[in-house]
Design an enzyme around this catalytic site. Structure first.
Site, PDB file in Angstrom:
ATOM      1  N   CYS A  86      -3.208   7.016  -4.762  1.00 57.05           N
ATOM      2  CA  CYS A  86      -2.954   5.572  -4.716  1.00 57.05           C
ATOM      3  C   CYS A  86      -1.538   5.241  -5.196  1.00 57.05           C
ATOM      4  O   CYS A  86      -1.243   5.273  -6.401  1.00 57.05           O
ATOM      5  CB  CYS A  86      -3.983   4.794  -5.536  1.00 57.05           C
ATOM      6  SG  CYS A  86      -3.888   3.013  -5.217  1.00 57.05           S
ATOM      7  N   CYS A 106       0.869  -1.174   0.000  1.00 59.04           N
ATOM      8  CA  CYS A 106       0.000   0.000   0.000  1.00 59.04           C
ATOM      9  C   CYS A 106       0.907   1.225   0.000  1.00 59.04           C
ATOM     10  O   CYS A 106       1.697   1.412   0.934  1.00 59.04           O
ATOM     11  CB  CYS A 106      -0.898  -0.014   1.237  1.00 59.04           C
ATOM     12  SG  CYS A 106      -2.021   1.388   1.242  1.00 59.04           S
TER      13      CYS A 106
END
Ligand code: PYC
Length: 309
Positions: free
Chosen positions: A233, A88
């Site tokens: 992201c 992530c």
């Protein structure tokens, strides 16, 4: 009463809840192995930390664990409202800022172990963080999908630490006021992509030009549990970089500035890992802010102590 120590941060608006104490014992295997132990034996812990009533659909958890590779400052396993994440990007930036807040690291270069490999991070003196990710690659270009209620859509399937279907011809305005429409569009797209040959895809990226001169692209990213990423992201930008590299649209070392649907920015670049195989090593830079710390309490009498299921 079970106690879990947490520090909350956000990276470009996307929250990360880092578990710094009180986590489950996952053994001492590889991080990929420990993620499976987490999933199989302690999924209630995931729910307790990130889902309602303590959390929300948008929250990403980061469990700090002992790294196998002792050159790493920590190991980390990411999770969200429905599942576990291999890597992530916004979460790693949040973890680095959290480690800095805790006094565990100083500005400079550090290594962090994840279930999909070791990433190198640089904590800059101004507090921004660069993450050099694991290799990213495009698996398939121009994948045509028929989406009921929408029609035919074409996009690229790419890996950047998670799996993405990346679409730039969608005809939608990437604006916060359109969140409901963007979410239902990408949710339908995800079901269709999964059924039409790509079951691994769990994130959808929509791209559009930005109105801001120095920004190269604006994105909307749908996460596995139907929340949208408030940040641009990190793993999605890594996958986007792999596609641009494969198409010769961005040179090695050149900067790509991407803004999220809420207007926060990451700067990305890549170097080739294996040009023939189309593999790139992406680096993503962004900033996180620590915004809370505390102890979660799990009361044995609370019927919703492990989240609302
Ligand atoms: O920044 O890689 C990322 C990410 C994945 C899901 C939410 N954020």
């Amino acid at each position: 009463m079970t106690r879990i120590q947490i520090i909350d941060s956000h990276t470009g608006g996307e929250p990360t809840r880092t578990v710094v104490g009180g986590g489950p014992d996952l053994g001492s295997g590889s991080l990929a192995g420990r993620l499976e132990v987490f999933r199989e034996k302690h999924d209630a812990f995931r729910r307790a930390v990130v889902t309602e009533p303590r959390g929300s659909d948008v929250l990403v958890g980061a469990l700090l664990v002992e790294p196998v590779d002792k050159s790493c400052v920590t190991g980390v396993i990411y999770f969200d409202n429905v599942t576990y994440l291999g890597m992530c990007g916004h979460g790693t930036i949040g973890v680095v800022s959290t480690l800095s807040y805790m006094g565990r690291i100083q500005p400079g270069e550090h290594r962090i172990e994840t279930p999909v490999g070791i990433v190198t991070v640089v904590l800059h003196k101004d507090g921004s963080v660069s993450v050099t990710n694991i290799p990213a690659v495009r698996k398939a270009k121009g994948v045509n999908i028929h989406c009921p209620g929408i029609g035919n859509i074409s996009g690229d399937v790419a890996w950047g630490g998670n799996w993405f279907y990346i679409v730039d011809q969608h005809g939608l305005q990437l604006e916060l006021g359109n969140i409901d429409q963007l979410t239902s569009f990408t949710w339908s797209l995800r079901q269709a992509v999964n059924k039409q040959g790509f079951p691994e895809v769990d994130h959808i990226v929509l791209l559009a030009p930005s109105n801001v001169k120095e920004v190269h692209a604006r994105n909307y990213v749908l996460c596995p549990g139907k929340a949208y990423d408030r940040s641009p992201c990190g793993t999605g930008t890594s996958a986007h970089l792999a596609c641009l590299a494969a198409d010769g649209l961005l040179a090695e070392g050149a900067e790509l500035v991407v803004e999220s649907i809420v207007g926060s920015r990451f700067t990305g670049s890549f170097r080739w890992a294996d040009r023939t195989a189309g593999k790139v090593i992406p680096t993503i830079t962004g900033t996180a802010f620590v915004m809370g710390e505390g102890t979660l309490l799990i009361d044995a009498h609370d019927p919703f102590r492990w989240g609302i299921v």
